[in-house]
Design a protein around this motif. Structure first.
Motif, PDB file in Angstrom:
ATOM      1  N   TYR A 105       0.833  -1.198   0.000  1.00 15.72           N
ATOM      2  CA  TYR A 105       0.000   0.000   0.000  1.00 15.72           C
ATOM      3  C   TYR A 105       0.869   1.251   0.000  1.00 15.72           C
ATOM      4  CZ  TYR A 105      -3.902  -3.023   1.447  1.00 15.72           C
ATOM      5  OH  TYR A 105      -4.867  -4.003   1.523  1.00 15.72           O
ATOM      6  N   ALA A 108      -1.407   7.010  -0.176  1.00 17.38           N
ATOM      7  CA  ALA A 108      -2.661   7.366  -0.846  1.00 17.38           C
ATOM      8  C   ALA A 108      -3.627   6.186  -0.856  1.00 17.38           C
ATOM      9  CB  ALA A 108      -2.376   7.832  -2.275  1.00 17.38           C
ATOM     10  N   ASP A 109      -3.109   4.989  -1.046  1.00 16.43           N
ATOM     11  CA  ASP A 109      -3.962   3.788  -1.014  1.00 16.43           C
ATOM     12  C   ASP A 109      -4.659   3.659   0.333  1.00 16.43           C
ATOM     13  OD1 ASP A 109      -3.172   3.016  -3.586  1.00 16.43           O
ATOM     14  OD2 ASP A 109      -1.539   1.760  -2.830  1.00 16.43           O
ATOM     15  N   HIS A 111      -5.268   6.001   2.561  1.00 15.29           N
ATOM     16  CA  HIS A 111      -6.253   7.069   2.760  1.00 15.29           C
ATOM     17  C   HIS A 111      -7.525   6.824   1.950  1.00 15.29           C
ATOM     18  CE1 HIS A 111      -4.423  10.088   5.388  1.00 15.29           C
ATOM     19  NE2 HIS A 111      -3.265   9.816   4.836  1.00 15.29           N
ATOM     20  N   ALA A 112      -7.401   6.098   0.852  1.00 14.84           N
ATOM     21  CA  ALA A 112      -8.561   5.846  -0.004  1.00 14.84           C
ATOM     22  C   ALA A 112      -9.489   4.780   0.562  1.00 14.84           C
ATOM     23  CB  ALA A 112      -8.089   5.445  -1.397  1.00 14.84           C
TER      24      ALA A 112
END
Length: 251
Positions: A105, A108-109, A111-112
């Motif tokens: 991860y 950004a992954d 947080h998504a």
């Protein structure tokens, strides 16, 4: 045990590396820190203390900077002399081991993914406490489900990009709803000194279980004790049901 990486990170695991059977952490810090506590109380030193603690703690493997107070109520400890920084661009978290779908991860992954928030007291094994602390992040169970944990799995091993700190949980503990991969603390992104950009947060246990600077989650077939457990701390560090130091009589 600042997760003392660990306070031991923010209170988390972060105290001096000790040789042989560990000296009781409270005794060690209390003995060496009486002078530091007195100085820290002086108004002239208190001004600007919050701004310098992070820089000082990053170069202080003794953990003495953890004796100095700061506005957030945390104490800073580290088991290494310095810790590299990871930005949003170069941070990676790997989930591997006994899983069907090993995954890496980016920040950004993470947080998504769906985020959860909880507000709990942070309790360090050394005695300090920060009440009503909000944490936000991804439930660890979600990452485990996405990876497809195999039937032979029994535990997790956590590694950190300081290059030294490790922690462990049983699979049952890791799947609790109050265990998360935390991205925010006290309503802001987790800074470097608090173990950012990503740290573990194990709400019902002493803060040394909440490994800072989290970089790896490996699913294993047995519990492999972490950094402080190898030095005498309890593997199961339930607040109120563990002294944090096994049978160490100096605690």
């Amino acid at each position: 045990m600042g997760t003392v990486n660990p306070e031991p990170s923010d209170a988390d695991p972060e105290s001096p590396e000790e040789q042989g059977r560990p000296l009781g952490r409270r005794l060690f810090l209390g003995t060496l820190g009486l002078g530091a506590l007195g100085l820290a109380a002086a108004p002239v030193l208190q001004r600007g203390l919050d701004g310098i603690l992070g820089a000082v703690s990053g170069a202080d493997p003794t953990g003495l900077t953890g004796l100095l107070p700061n506005g957030g109520g945390f104490r800073y400890y580290s088991v290494t002399a310095s810790v590299p920084h990871r930005s949003a661009a170069d941070y990676r978290l790997t989930v591997d081991g006994l899983v069907d779908r090993p995954t890496t991860y980016t920040l950004a992954d993470l947080h998504a993914l769906p985020q959860n928030r909880m507000v709990r007291d942070v309790q360090c094994v050394t005695g300090w406490r920060v009440p009503h602390t909000p944490f936000e992040g991804v439930r660890l169970s979600r990452l485990l489900d996405a990876a497809g944990v195999r039937g032979s799995a029994k535990a997790l091993r956590f590694t950190c990009f300081d290059g030294a700190y490790t922690e462990s949980l049983t699979l049952e503990q890791a799947r609790r709803p109050d265990v998360m991969v935390a991205l925010r603390m006290q309503d802001k992104d987790i800074g470097h000194d608090h173990g950012g950009p990503v740290r573990l947060y194990v709400a019902p246990m002493y803060f040394y279980k909440s490994a800072k600077w989290l970089s790896g989650i490996t699913v294993t077939d047995e519990v492999r004790p972490g950094y402080w457990e190898d030095r005498g701390y309890d593997v199961d560090a339930w607040v109120g049901r563990s002294n944090g130091r096994g049978d160490d009589p100096t605690t």
